[in-house]
Write an enzyme that holds these catalytic residues in place. Structure first.
Site, short mmCIF file in Angstrom:
data_model
loop_
_atom_site.label_atom_id
_atom_site.label_comp_id
_atom_site.label_asym_id
_atom_site.label_seq_id
_atom_site.Cartn_x
_atom_site.Cartn_y
_atom_site.Cartn_z
N ASN A 67 0.81 -1.19 0.02
CA ASN A 67 0.07 -0.04 0.11
C ASN A 67 0.92 1.26 -0.11
OD1 ASN A 67 -1.93 2.08 0.25
ND2 ASN A 67 -2.30 1.18 2.60
N TRP A 68 1.07 1.85 -1.09
CA TRP A 68 1.90 3.13 -1.18
C TRP A 68 1.27 4.42 -0.46
CZ3 TRP A 68 4.54 3.24 -6.87
CH2 TRP A 68 5.26 2.18 -6.94
N LYS A 69 0.01 4.29 -0.27
CA LYS A 69 -0.42 5.37 0.41
C LYS A 69 -0.46 6.48 -0.59
CE LYS A 69 -0.03 2.94 4.80
NZ LYS A 69 -0.01 3.45 6.14
N HIS A 94 -9.51 0.99 5.21
CA HIS A 94 -8.05 0.89 5.82
C HIS A 94 -8.33 2.13 7.10
CE1 HIS A 94 -4.00 2.51 6.63
NE2 HIS A 94 -3.78 1.29 6.08
N GLU A 136 -6.75 4.72 7.99
CA GLU A 136 -6.32 6.12 7.69
C GLU A 136 -7.71 6.75 6.94
OE1 GLU A 136 -2.81 5.46 5.78
OE2 GLU A 136 -1.86 4.93 7.65
N GLU A 156 -5.13 -5.26 10.85
CA GLU A 156 -4.08 -3.99 10.97
C GLU A 156 -4.05 -3.07 12.29
OE1 GLU A 156 -2.15 -2.78 6.96
OE2 GLU A 156 -3.81 -1.52 7.31
N GLY A 199 3.08 2.20 10.74
CA GLY A 199 3.85 3.26 10.57
C GLY A 199 4.61 3.54 11.83
N SER A 226 3.78 -1.94 10.37
CA SER A 226 4.94 -2.01 10.64
C SER A 226 5.87 -3.50 10.04
CB SER A 226 5.44 -1.78 11.71
OG SER A 226 5.30 -0.41 12.08
N GLY A 268 2.84 -1.06 4.23
CA GLY A 268 2.93 0.23 3.86
C GLY A 268 4.27 0.78 3.45
N GLY A 269 4.98 1.08 4.56
CA GLY A 269 6.22 2.07 4.20
C GLY A 269 7.33 1.08 3.58
P1 PGA Z 1 3.09 0.22 7.53
O1 PGA Z 1 1.62 0.43 7.00
O2 PGA Z 1 3.48 -1.12 6.90
O3 PGA Z 1 3.73 1.44 7.10
O4 PGA Z 1 3.17 0.26 9.20
C1 PGA Z 1 0.75 -0.58 6.67
C2 PGA Z 1 -0.68 -0.24 6.36
O5 PGA Z 1 -1.11 0.91 6.64
O6 PGA Z 1 -1.10 -0.87 5.26
#
Ligand code: PGA
Length: 247
Positions: A6-8, A93, A95, A163, A169, A206, A227-228
């Site tokens: 997930n590149w966000k 998600h 967010e 999650e 993050g 993470s 994510g990251g």
């Molecule tokens: P992260 O994000 O790997 O940067 O913790 C995971 C996500 O939000 O899907």
């Protein structure tokens, strides 16, 4: 095993170079039976999907609107994602639940829309830190699944991503025992709702190359939502290649 990135809100046309490196290395993962999905921002989906036709990397969206089309400024439908080459979409998600006040009911509509548009629906659930501290994590996730995962979805095109909000993050992850407990709990809930049809359950929050092997080895962990670490081909593939062989 499914590893989804997930590149966000990260990436622009220059990111195609990194995506190209992912495509180049993808056969290392697919040879081990690991499915790869990359979810870039909307503006890169068509570009990535065009590049990915030569590889086994699938491309997904990060959200979709419940309706197929219409007067919804700024929104994108599942059908539009599919027409641009996407085969999956993330919905619910944390967010989006936070930034856009998305409710379980709206997430349920989006999950339904995803499958109506021909996409695999990746539905995210997870407790906040306060909820975990109060001993409510299992109940919160059960309620989220009951209210944001309709039982008439096709289980073969459904993925649940657990999650924990506090792990996203932050560099923090639940203990292996806590991941095992939550994934077993989710498995039981899903078996009740989908007549034992297998639904993949991803862990997200993470995940890095350094902790992936341990997390992906846990029972009922069928992959990761990253994510990251999905922004760099070496990290993303490092996670995928850390996956143990599972039946
Ligand atoms: P992260 O994000 O790997 O940067 O913790 C995971 C996500 O939000 O899907």
């Amino acid at each position: 095993m499914l590893i989804a990135g997930n590149w966000k809100m990260n990436g622009d046309p220059s990111s195609m170079e990194e995506f190209g490196r992912m495509i180049a290395r993808a056969p290392e993962a697919t040879a081990k039976g690991i499915d790869l999905v990359v979810c870039p921002p909307f503006v890169l989906i068509a570009k990535c999907a065009d590049r990915a036709t030569v590889s086994k990397v699938e491309v997904g969206g990060q959200d979709c609107h419940p309706e197929p089309s219409g007067a919804h400024t700024g929104d994108i439908s599942a059908e539009m994602l599919a027409a641009c080459g996407a085969t999956a979409v993330i919905v619910g998600h944390s967010e989006r639940r936070t930034d856009h006040n998305e409710t379980d009911a709206l997430v349920a509509e989006k999950a339904t829309a995803a499958q109506r548009g021909g996409l695999m629906a990746i539905v995210c659930v997870g407790e906040t830190e306060a909820q975990r501290d109060q001993g409510e994590a299992l109940a919160v996730v059960k309620r989220q699944i009951e209210n944001s995962v309709p039982t008439n979805l096709d289980p073969a095109r459904l993925v649940i991503a657990y999650e924990p909000v506090w792990a996203i993050g932050t560099g923090r992850t639940p203990s292996i025992d806590d991941i095992a407990q939550m994934h077993a709990h989710i498995r039981t809930i899903l078996e009740g709702r989908f007549a034992n049809a297998p639904v993949r359950i991803l862990y997200g929050g993470s995940v890095k190359p350094g902790n992936a092997a341990e997390i992906l080895a846990v029972d009922n962990v069928d992959g990761a939502l990253v994510g990251g670490a999905s922004l760099k081909a070496d990290d993303f593939l490092g996670i995928a290649l850390a996956a143990p062989a599972k039946s």
